[in-house]
Design an enzyme around this catalytic site. Structure first.
Site, PDB file in Angstrom:
ATOM      1  N   ASP A 113       3.514  -7.080  -0.639  1.00 38.45           N
ATOM      2  CA  ASP A 113       2.438  -6.190  -1.067  1.00 38.45           C
ATOM      3  C   ASP A 113       1.224  -6.356  -0.169  1.00 38.45           C
ATOM      4  O   ASP A 113       0.622  -7.429  -0.126  1.00 38.45           O
ATOM      5  CB  ASP A 113       2.075  -6.525  -2.516  1.00 38.45           C
ATOM      6  CG  ASP A 113       1.079  -5.539  -3.108  1.00 38.45           C
ATOM      7  OD1 ASP A 113       0.592  -4.673  -2.361  1.00 38.45           O
ATOM      8  OD2 ASP A 113       0.809  -5.638  -4.303  1.00 38.45           O
TER       9      ASP A 113
ATOM     10  N   ASP B 271      -2.441   3.415   2.853  1.00 40.76           N
ATOM     11  CA  ASP B 271      -1.732   2.638   1.840  1.00 40.76           C
ATOM     12  C   ASP B 271      -0.226   2.798   2.009  1.00 40.76           C
ATOM     13  O   ASP B 271       0.348   3.827   1.662  1.00 40.76           O
ATOM     14  CB  ASP B 271      -2.152   3.102   0.445  1.00 40.76           C
ATOM     15  CG  ASP B 271      -1.409   2.360  -0.655  1.00 40.76           C
ATOM     16  OD1 ASP B 271      -0.895   1.259  -0.377  1.00 40.76           O
ATOM     17  OD2 ASP B 271      -1.344   2.883  -1.777  1.00 40.76           O
TER      18      ASP B 271
END
Length: 962
Positions: free
Chosen positions: A125, A341
């Protein structure tokens, strides 16, 4: 040059040295994680994407970014779910809120933790700030997770190196912004993690050894480890207890000092930089920590004081039309905050941008009828090529950094329609009117570099199935890192880099890992040991079915796993008695050769630069009749280990006599004598190579650590070409290197092919084809540049006609050219191929030539009628990478990237062929000058070898009369 969709398998590399528990080899030089995608094997689904994105953006909203998102979410995702950290403390615990949701997991890795190590599956992540693992105290934690993965609870007491982190330690104070009130010196440093759906995880910090495959050299790894502080999850609530999508934990790459990137950087052994490259076409890619030195990446400043990776957008161009992105009605607001992102799958645009962008796209097709599906997706019917029918969209950022998105990226198939991946955030508001969220839709097929030391972010278009170069901050050396060697769980294949063993080994401890079929473009290279880049191998899901039964693991069978002495050659006599020509012990494996061959044929994914070019050929072309028997198996030599550096370049095996073969093996050019069975190193490019003769234009300083991409040998002359445009020339009857030069200092300089030939004057010349669009001719007496012809696209191969008057030129273009060898002017061209070509060869008669293409065909042409090919020769699985005519013109040898070499009889109008069937990547094929021997280089981690076939002769009764 050129590049191969379903499952994502990333190579995660950490090029560092970490203090703490060290490997047996000393310093920790790098680490490799196989990172798998949640959406492996699934079609690109807008519903899945939107659902993922909707939850994903709840996290972003919860962390303080006001984004008015419309719809229910976005299509599928590629990346890691962004975790936003907000740290604060209460009386006795430090709280770190990491925003992510299990339904949004995109990538997960398998890592080893503890001494002895145990395996854990963790989400990768880029937005989360810590690494955490579920611990033994967690009663709610599931025992099985996503896709039935067996999950493991971490117990610090089971690890000899596990230690609790206390409140008195610097880490606890730093992550908490100071000493924690009420937390005693010897008490555990605690954390709480909260999620967008109200779930939370509570635990404490520990320090233990995290185990990696370390980078020990170019495309080489070894076991290593380093000490890292991470969270030990003791209690969970809400959806965290669900086993449907559960993993063991998370591997955080956020900005705070608690993230793994910050911890590794604090050791002083690595710069605070990381990069990812997500292959949106084929799956696969790279995730690396360290200083990326190649490819070069332009950058733009990160917006300061932002919890996300965000940059200022300056403009948007659709086709050739710029949009007005001003945030104010008077046009004074010329910047838009844009979040980058990788955990978002689509791209989300404010209403004021979304509508004009979509309108400008559909202008290209005025008859298009738009439909709104499920009240949120803008879709239409379209049956032609989207890249031909719609314009690209280009985003412009500060510092002249641009990001181009092609129609095949932003359009998705959905319920028999094509739908836009662009999504509408909703109506602009004062607080969010300048914000866009760009996800994997725009980030795929680009290397994205996060430079936290200089607070910049940048990217460049790249083949993510390829490899990159990282600088080791300890030694200063540069290592080649590839996205190969990772088995995919998708039924389709992914990358084009060096891979693990293609063929089943003799121990259940080893997986059968096969090649996928991706291919690289431009300066993309393949690892020395892992040639892949190409995804020609079977995926891990299939591998598990191929290993031996459990009851075969013990006893004598296990000795085969790592005992190289058990690896033996195969002779023709042994093959006649039934031994597999490659020595594969099918009788000990849990799959037959026939079943594995069928699996390879069904699952192999050809690499294409032009989408569906191979499918179009499959529909139109039929294969030629099998049954030819022109060359018979003679010997398989296992001591010879051919390798491939670039998955599209397969001219690395050359025979200059019936018994003498030259080939690449990692950094070395090797000579194999099939007569004496001796293997000798001719040149080693891992160190410094410099010329021993003085010639005008020669680089007397030579080269260091040269990556050899192509090779040519003829008589006593050898020429090797490199990834940076290097050329090294050697006379085989003399010591040393005669000549070194760089053809170009262009960033895109790779030498794609070299051909040595006899000039009309009687001397030797050679011709080099480069990715900068150049074809250069040198003489081999004084090594002077004789001609330099330039073409508007990368030249992948060129070959000279027997009369030395014409050159066949193929490259990153659908057409092949025939040019005048004296001036480079085009005298003819051929049309018919559906993709880029990488091979060419001339028949000895000087009228016929052949071209090999990624559309899986070799086409034969006649100069007297270039309008149609003489014959179209279709392969079994992949692109045609090498073509060779025999010296007498009777045979045409055609090599695919893996498993198959075809020999066509030209006297039968190419209607009959011999099919040579084996398993492995093909590094090159070569006929001896007298056509008596055919050599095939096979790359594989377990069964690498050199195959030798000898020409069959039919002797009559009178042939024995003297």
């Amino acid at each position: 040059m050129a590049i191969e969709t379903s499952f994502i398998s990333l190579l995660f590399v950490v090029l560092i040295s970490v203090s703490g528990a060290a490997s047996n080899d000393g310093d920790f030089r790098g680490a490799v994680f196989g990172v798998n995608s949640k959406f492996s094997g699934k079609e690109r689904s807008l519903s899945l994407f939107k659902a993922h994105d909707n939850l994903r953006h709840l996290q972003i909203l919860a962390s303080g970014v006001d984004l008015p998102l419309g719809g229910t979410g976005r299509p599928d995702a590629v990346g890691a779910c962004v975790g936003m950290k907000s740290s604060f403390h209460t009386d006795t615990m430090m709280i770190i809120g990491i925003r992510f949701d299990l339904d949004k997991w995109l990538y997960y890795a398998k890592i080893g933790i503890g001494t002895p190590p145990k395996e854990y599956y963790v989400q990768v992540d880029t937005g989360s700030d810590i690494m955490w693992i579920n611990c033994i105290q967690c009663r709610e934690c599931p025992k099985r997770g996503y896709h039935g993965l067996e999950l493991t609870l971490y117990d610090p007491e089971d690890s000899f190196t596990g230690k609790l982190v206390t409140c008195s330690q610097d880490f606890c104070a730093e992550i908490n912004g100071g000493a924690v009130t009420g937390c005693k010196a010897n008490a555990s440093c605690l954390y709480t993690e909260t999620y967008g759906d109200g779930s939370y995880s509570i635990g404490y910090f520990v320090m233990d050894v995290v185990q990696y495959d370390s980078v020990s050299g170019d495309l080489e790894t070894k076991l290593a480890n380093g000490s890292v502080i991470f969270g030990c999850g003791a209690r969970q609530s809400g959806n965290l207890g669900s086993s449907e999508d559960a993993l063991d934990g998370i591997l955080g790459f956020g900005k705070s000092n608690s993230s793994i990137i910050s911890q590794l950087a604090s050791s002083g052994k690595v710069k605070k930089m990381f990069a990812h490259c997500l292959d949106g076409d084929n799956g696969g890619g790279i995730f690396a920590i360290g200083h990326v030195v190649q490819p070069k990446v332009n950058s733009t400043p990160l917006i300061p004081d932002q919890p996300h990776y965000a940059a200022n957008l300056m403009g948007i161009e659709v086709g050739k039309q710029f949009l007005n992105i001003s945030t104010n009605t008077n046009g004074s607001g010329d910047k838009r905050r844009t979040i980058i992102d990788s955990g978002t799958t689509l791209a989300y645009l404010p209403d004021a941008i979304y509508k004009p962008l979509v309108n400008e796209i559909v202008i290209a097709q005025p008859d298009l009828k738009l439909h709104t599906l499920h009240d949120q997706y803008t879709c239409f019917e379209f049956s032609r090529s989207v890249d031909d029918g719609f314009p690209p969209v280009t985003f412009y950022f500060e510092n002249s950094l641009s990001l181009k998105v092609y129609p095949h990226d932003y359009l998705f198939a959905f319920e028999d329609y094509l739908c836009f991946g662009w999504q509408n955030n909703g109506m602009d508001s004062l607080s969010s009117s300048d914000t866009l969220v760009l996800g994997d839709l725009v980030l795929s097929n680009k290397l994205v570099l996060y430079d936290l030391e200089n607070q910049t972010i940048g990217w460049t278009e790249y083949n993510c199935s390829s490899s990159i170069k990282l600088r080791d901050e300890i030694t200063g050396s540069v290592h080649l890192i590839g996205g190969s060697g990772l088995a995919s769980s998708s039924p389709r294949h992914v990358a084009n880099l060096p891979r693990p063993p293609l063929i089943p080994s003799e121990s259940a401890a080893r997986f059968l890992q096969g090649f996928s079929s991706g291919e690289l473009r431009m300066d993309y290279r393949m690892p020395d040991n892992d040639v892949e880049g190409i995804d020609y191998m079977a995926d891990e899901v299939d591998i598990l079915d191929f290993v031996m039964d459990d009851d075969e693991i013990n006893g004598d069978e296990a000795r085969f796993a790592d005992d190289n002495e058990m690896v033996t050659d195969t002779s023709s006599a042994q093959a006649r008695r039934g031994k597999d020509i490659q020595g594969i012990p099918w009788e000990r494996l849990n799959i037959t050769r026939e079943s594995y061959r069928q699996t390879r044929l069904e699952q192999y994914r050809n690499y294409e630069n032009i989408p569906l070019s191979g499918d179009a050929v499959d529909k139109k072309c039929k294969q030629k009749q099998k049954g030819g028997n022109y060359y018979e198996f003679f010997h398989n030599t296992r001591i010879v280990k051919p390798t491939i550096l670039h998955f599209q370049l397969r001219n690395l095996v050359w025979a200059n006599s019936k018994h003498d073969v030259y080939l690449m093996s990692n950094y070395s050019i090797m000579h194999w004598s099939s007569l004496s069975y001796n293997l000798t190193e001719i040149l080693n490019f891992s160190g410094h190579v410099a010329p021993t003769e003085k010639h005008a234009g020669s680089l007397l300083e030579g080269f260091t650590q040269t990556q050899i991409s192509t090779l040519s040998v003829k008589d006593d002359f050898l020429v090797a070409g490199g990834f940076q445009g290097e050329l090294a020339c050697k006379r085989l009857d003399k010591q040393g290197v005669s000549f070194c030069t760089r053809t170009t200092y262009d960033d895109n300089a790779i030498t794609n092919a070299v051909e040595i030939y006899d000039s009309l004057s009687g001397g030797k010349h050679f011709m080099a084809s480069n990715n900068d669009g150049g074809v250069r001719e040198y003489d081999m007496e004084r090594f002077q540049l004789m001609n330099h012809f330039r073409f508007p696209w990368p030249v992948n191969h060129s070959s000279l006609s027997p009369d030395r008057k014409l050159i066949a030129v193929v490259g990153d273009h659908l057409d092949a050219l025939v040019v005048d060898s004296t001036n480079g002017k085009t005298v003819g061209s051929v049309e018919g191929h559906l993709d880029y070509s990488f091979a060419s060869a001339w028949h000895p008669d000087g009228r016929i030539f052949a071209t090999g293409n990624q559309d899986k065909t070799c086409r034969v042409w006649d100069l007297r009628n270039l309008s149609n090919p003489v014959s179209v020769l279709k392969g079994n699985m992949g692109a045609v990478r090498s073509v060779r005519f025999s010296s007498n013109g009777q045979f045409l040898v055609v090599a695919e990237p893996a498993d198959f070499v075809h020999v066509y009889d030209t006297n039968l109008n190419y209607e009959k062929r011999q099919e040579i069937d084996f398993f492995g990547e093909i590094s090159g094929v070569s006929l001896s000058p007298d056509d008596e021997s055919l050599y095939i280089g096979v790359w594989d981690r377990t069964y690498a070898s050199l195959l030798q076939y000898n020409k069959r002769h039919n002797y009559g009764y009178l042939d024995s009369f003297v």
